[in-house]
Design an enzyme around this catalytic site. Structure first.
Site, PDB file in Angstrom:
ATOM      1  N   LYS A 277       8.255 -38.417  16.887  1.00 15.35           N
ATOM      2  CA  LYS A 277       8.583 -39.734  17.431  1.00 15.35           C
ATOM      3  C   LYS A 277       9.942 -40.186  16.922  1.00 15.35           C
ATOM      4  O   LYS A 277      10.495 -39.623  15.975  1.00 15.35           O
ATOM      5  CB  LYS A 277       7.503 -40.745  17.043  1.00 15.35           C
TER       6      LYS A 277
ATOM      7  N   ARG B   7      -3.575 -52.512  12.185  1.00 16.33           N
ATOM      8  CA  ARG B   7      -2.640 -52.474  13.305  1.00 16.33           C
ATOM      9  C   ARG B   7      -3.396 -52.316  14.628  1.00 16.33           C
ATOM     10  O   ARG B   7      -3.567 -53.274  15.359  1.00 16.33           O
ATOM     11  CB  ARG B   7      -1.659 -51.306  13.100  1.00 16.33           C
TER      12      ARG B   7
ATOM     13  N   MET C  60      32.297 -51.531  11.962  1.00 13.95           N
ATOM     14  CA  MET C  60      31.428 -51.021  13.012  1.00 13.95           C
ATOM     15  C   MET C  60      31.661 -49.537  13.281  1.00 13.95           C
ATOM     16  O   MET C  60      30.720 -48.768  13.472  1.00 13.95           O
ATOM     17  CB  MET C  60      31.627 -51.811  14.313  1.00 13.95           C
TER      18      MET C  60
ATOM     19  N   TYR D  80      37.522 -55.913   6.110  1.00 11.60           N
ATOM     20  CA  TYR D  80      37.149 -57.313   6.299  1.00 11.60           C
ATOM     21  C   TYR D  80      36.764 -57.985   4.981  1.00 11.60           C
ATOM     22  O   TYR D  80      36.120 -57.390   4.126  1.00 11.60           O
ATOM     23  CB  TYR D  80      35.953 -57.404   7.257  1.00 11.60           C
TER      24      TYR D  80
END
Length: 389
Positions: free
Chosen positions: A35, A134, A324, A273
């Site tokens: 998964k 769950r 980023m 930054y």
């Protein structure tokens, strides 16, 4: 191809899977979790390797993940561990995916799709909630829910499962809770049998229990993170060493980028930054084309959690905030690092990495799963074997 990529060492995956198979009881099946794009490693290639190594089932979280494997020619059973929408049930049935069910309405959704496509005897697995909270029916209700499955006339109970919440803990009280969950699961199985229904494949062992408690293997184990070279929680390398057992799982992913620019910095010059970092002396700065959009999270270079990157067998600290798409490392004034040298963020030791995803996870207060799953889709996966490395 961009200079940032994830090198996936399939020979390490094969090594881990063969080791896992050797730990599983001889008569128990193996269901490998692929998964979340195989925990970030690339679902299709990892699934194919898992099948080659004897996986009887694969586990996904979504219908789309299951369809991707079927389109790639994967034939073994595929469990869908999370719940689907009603509108997805037809694709579940058409693609022979195996859903987890536990309530009458949801069972009805699956049965409706199975009838539409004349899939008599379509297999589902009954999920039992033994303490995770769950999904799943309670153990006392398992027999009743199994009857609802049988009464559809089109579905069959192919298996029964549960999931443990603290099996990766070595604390006594947590293991007691795991034992309690296991006992409840066995009660659920018996409740199904009392209704004259075959419970099918009984499975509950995750990564931790696959390695540590063969009495809980039952008919199938579901290894996850250990397939990709990392230990679950406190059931780690040190835990096994204390027991006198050598288990050396091999990390499968190597996150790589390259030094695309080298900048000369004088003293008192800042970078990135927020001007969080300023050079204390004359130095060189290397620019790497990897950032938080790639999975190198911004929090990885807080002052007390400094990330280091390996270049030519030496560690260099990330300086300034991670952006980023880029980050910077301090090379020092006398560095011999050149443009386009490979920089390894994490990976197996033999790759030249000086840290693993687990070490980054420890530094930032998370788990290895989040680190590998966090490597985004825009980072190409390059699949290699020892012959092609």
């Amino acid at each position: 191809m961009r200079p940032t990529f994830a090198r996936i060492h399939l020979e390490n995956l094969k090594y881990n899977l063969e080791y896992i198979r050797s730990k599983i009881n001889k008569n128990s099946k193996m269901c490998v979790a692929v998964k979340a794009d195989a925990y970030g490693h690339g679902a299709v290639e990892c699934a194919k390797t898992a099948v080659e190594c004897g996986a009887d089932f694969l586990a996904v979280a979504t219908v789309d993940e299951g369809i991707e494997l079927r389109l790639a020619g994967i034939k073994v059973g595929i469990l869908v561990l999370s719940l689907c929408q009603k509108e997805e049930m037809e694709e579940v049935v058409k693609n022979e995916l195996t859903p987890l069910v536990f309530d009458e309405e949801y069972i009805g959704f699956v049965a409706e799709a199975a009838k539409k496509y004349k899939k008599n005897g379509f297999s589902v697995h009954l999920a039992v909630d033994t303490g995770m909270g769950r999904i799943g029916c309670l153990a006392k209700d398992a027999g009743m829910v199994a009857k609802k499955i049988a009464e559809t006339g089109v579905l069959k109970m192919g298996g029964i499962c549960t999931h443990f919440s603290v099996a990766d803990s070595t604390q006594a009280e947590n293991f007691e809770y795991t034992e309690k969950q296991f006992k409840l699961f066995l009660e659920a199985v018996e409740n199904v049998k009392k209704e004259g229904i075959d419970p099918g494949i009984r499975h509950c062992s995750n990564s931790a229990l696959t390695l540590t408690h063969p009495e809980m293997h039952l008919d199938m184990c579901r290894p996850g993170i250990i397939a990709y070279g990392y230990y679950p929680g406190q059931v780690d390398k040190k835990y096994f060493e204390k027991l006198g057992e050598k288990t050396f799982l091999k990390p499968v992913m190597e996150l790589v980028t390259k030094v695309v620019a080298i900048r000369e910095f004088e003293k008192d010059r800042s970078v990135s930054y927020g001007r969080r970092w300023t050079s204390s002396k004359k130095t060189k700065i290397g620019v790497l084309p990897i950032g938080y959009a790639d999975g190198l999270f911004r929090r990885f270079n807080e002052d007390d959690k400094r990330l280091y990157v390996a270049v030519d067998g030496k560690n260099y600290p990330v300086c300034g905030r991670i952006c980023m798409d880029q980050c910077m490392i301090e090379l020092g004034e006398d560095s011999n690092v050149e443009r386009y040298c490979e920089a390894v963020i994490f990976g197996p030791e033999e790759s030249g990495a000086l840290q693993s995803a687990q070490e980054i996870a420890d530094m930032t207060g998370t788990i290895s799963y989040e680190i590998t799953c966090g490597v985004s889709k825009r980072v190409p996966r390059i699949f290699v074997t020892s012959a092609t490395r």
